[in-house]
Design an enzyme around this catalytic site. Structure first.
Site, PDB file in Angstrom:
ATOM      1  N   GLN A 100      62.417  41.829  13.248  1.00 56.03           N
ATOM      2  CA  GLN A 100      61.094  41.409  13.729  1.00 56.03           C
ATOM      3  C   GLN A 100      60.262  42.601  14.172  1.00 56.03           C
ATOM      4  O   GLN A 100      59.067  42.674  13.895  1.00 56.03           O
ATOM      5  CB  GLN A 100      61.227  40.424  14.899  1.00 56.03           C
ATOM      6  N   HIS A 283      58.319  28.617  17.189  1.00 59.56           N
ATOM      7  CA  HIS A 283      58.935  29.905  16.876  1.00 59.56           C
ATOM      8  C   HIS A 283      58.099  30.687  15.869  1.00 59.56           C
ATOM      9  O   HIS A 283      58.047  31.922  15.914  1.00 59.56           O
ATOM     10  CB  HIS A 283      60.354  29.687  16.337  1.00 59.56           C
ATOM     11  N   MET A 284      57.426  29.984  14.974  1.00 60.24           N
ATOM     12  CA  MET A 284      56.566  30.660  14.013  1.00 60.24           C
ATOM     13  C   MET A 284      55.373  31.311  14.700  1.00 60.24           C
ATOM     14  O   MET A 284      54.991  32.442  14.376  1.00 60.24           O
ATOM     15  CB  MET A 284      56.094  29.665  12.955  1.00 60.24           C
ATOM     16  N   SER A 285      54.764  30.627  15.666  1.00 59.42           N
ATOM     17  CA  SER A 285      53.603  31.208  16.341  1.00 59.42           C
ATOM     18  C   SER A 285      53.996  32.474  17.107  1.00 59.42           C
ATOM     19  O   SER A 285      53.239  33.450  17.138  1.00 59.42           O
ATOM     20  CB  SER A 285      52.946  30.184  17.274  1.00 59.42           C
ATOM     21  N   ASP A 286      55.188  32.486  17.722  1.00 61.86           N
ATOM     22  CA  ASP A 286      55.666  33.695  18.397  1.00 61.86           C
ATOM     23  C   ASP A 286      55.680  34.875  17.436  1.00 61.86           C
ATOM     24  O   ASP A 286      55.279  35.993  17.776  1.00 61.86           O
ATOM     25  CB  ASP A 286      57.093  33.502  18.931  1.00 61.86           C
ATOM     26  N   GLN A 287      56.165  34.624  16.234  1.00 64.19           N
ATOM     27  CA  GLN A 287      56.313  35.697  15.255  1.00 64.19           C
ATOM     28  C   GLN A 287      54.996  36.111  14.613  1.00 64.19           C
ATOM     29  O   GLN A 287      54.812  37.275  14.247  1.00 64.19           O
ATOM     30  CB  GLN A 287      57.286  35.265  14.146  1.00 64.19           C
ATOM     31  N   HIS A 308      57.029  32.868  25.691  1.00 63.35           N
ATOM     32  CA  HIS A 308      57.186  33.904  24.676  1.00 63.35           C
ATOM     33  C   HIS A 308      55.848  34.231  24.025  1.00 63.35           C
ATOM     34  O   HIS A 308      55.496  35.403  23.838  1.00 63.35           O
ATOM     35  CB  HIS A 308      58.174  33.446  23.595  1.00 63.35           C
TER      36      HIS A 308
END
Length: 344
Positions: A100, A283-287, A308
């Site tokens: 990441q 989890h996608m928005s975090d990334q 996060h």
């Protein structure tokens, strides 16, 4: 030198991973203090040291205070890029979390870069490698990101033994992206996998997950992957995902000693269905927020606030003159349009 409080927000490794990547891109040195100060084991863990070492090896950057349990580092970014690096985490530390950090940098380098990482592909508290392959990569490709996953060998907690190799080509700019609320799809796909376990484990995981998902009138297409070899790698898991016209959601679960295969399938299906019914993947928005900030034009994503996400946004706004704006459940940002200086 930019000062960053490592205890801010969720106070974990995400602060470190994002800050170091942005430091290299901006050429701004950083001092990160109070690293994981609010965690049961404060300071740098072996996993975080490997992330720092990977960025040092890739870029020639220099770090002061890099040792186990250190709560403060000074990072001096360099631009002495290598075309290929191989990192051995040495344990079942998460390969996907290490990648990441590096993946934010790679499209803005001079040459095609190959990164190989030994460690854990499917381990607790981190994205499964199938999330990288089926959710993260296709989403980034919509932004013009050019990445190829050359090899995946699964590795589990606690032995590790996994390996992932990626290849990223440089691009001039990232394109903006709009990720709307996920529209329920009748097509759900997945993979139920095991390594050096009885062959019926994958089928039992699949059957249990299918029973949960079928309550919504959907029959998922779940592939089986059974590996047998002479290695010490032992583990299993399931990963489920679904695509609509402009978004992808995915989730799953991992096996562990004493956990029945049916429990793994049920847990994975329930976690996936929670996202499916809510219409977004947190989890996608975090990334995605780092890429949204770096892209040209206005990007948006349908999501909800998490610690996060808010932490990542705060770091991005420290490094760049960007402002993330919430419009109900849609997060928007006007990206800076970062240009790769090595491409005419």
């Amino acid at each position: 030198m930019l000062e960053i409080d490592g205890s801010f927000g969720e106070g974990g490794g995400q602060i470190l991973r994002t800050s170091l990547a942005l430091s290299v891109l901006t050429k701004i040195p950083v001092n990160i203090y109070n690293i994981r100060r609010n965690r049961p084991r404060e300071g740098l863990a072996p996993q975080h040291l490997k992330t720092i070492s990977a960025i040092e090896e890739l870029t020639g950057s220099i770090t002061e205070g890099k040792y186990i349990s250190s709560t403060e580092i000074k990072f001096i970014p360099k631009n002495e890029f290598k075309r290929k690096i191989t990192i051995n985490i040495g344990t079942a530390g998460s390969i996907t979390l290490l990648l990441q950090s590096l993946m934010v940098l790679l499209p803005f380098l001079e040459n095609k870069t190959t990164v190989g990482v030994y460690g854990g592909t499917d381990v607790p508290w981190s994205p499964q490698v199938d999330y990288l392959r089926e959710v993260t990569v296709p989403t980034l490709e919509r932004m013009g990101y050019t990445i190829k996953i050359n090899k995946i060998v699964r590795g589990y907690y606690p032995e590790g033994g996994g390996y992932v190799e990626i290849e990223v080509n440089p691009i001039k700019k990232l394109k903006s992206i709009q990720i709307d609320k996920f529209e329920k799809s009748s097509k759900v796909q997945g993979i139920s996998y095991s390594t050096n376990l009885p062959e019926n484990v994958t089928e039992r995981q699949k059957k249990s997950a299918r029973g949960i998902i079928s309550r919504e009138g959907i029959t998922p297409s779940i592939k089986l992957q059974v590996e047998k070899d002479s290695s010490q790698r032992i583990g299993s898991g399931i990963f489920l995902f679904s695509k609509d016209k402009d978004s992808i959601i995915g989730d799953g679960a991992l096996g562990e000693r004493g956990k029945r295969a049916e429990e793994v399938g049920e847990e994975g299906a329930k976690q996936f269905m929670e996202k499916y019914l809510q219409g977004y993947d947190c989890h996608m928005s975090d990334q995605m927020v780092p890429y949204m900030a770096l892209a040209e034009g206005t990007s948006s994503i349908f999501t909800k606030k998490t610690s996060h996400l808010e932490t990542n946004i705060s770091i991005l706004e420290k490094f760049y003159n960007v402002k993330f704006i919430w419009k109900d459940d849609r997060l928007e940002v006007e990206g800076i349009g970062l240009e790769n200086i090595y491409i005419d």
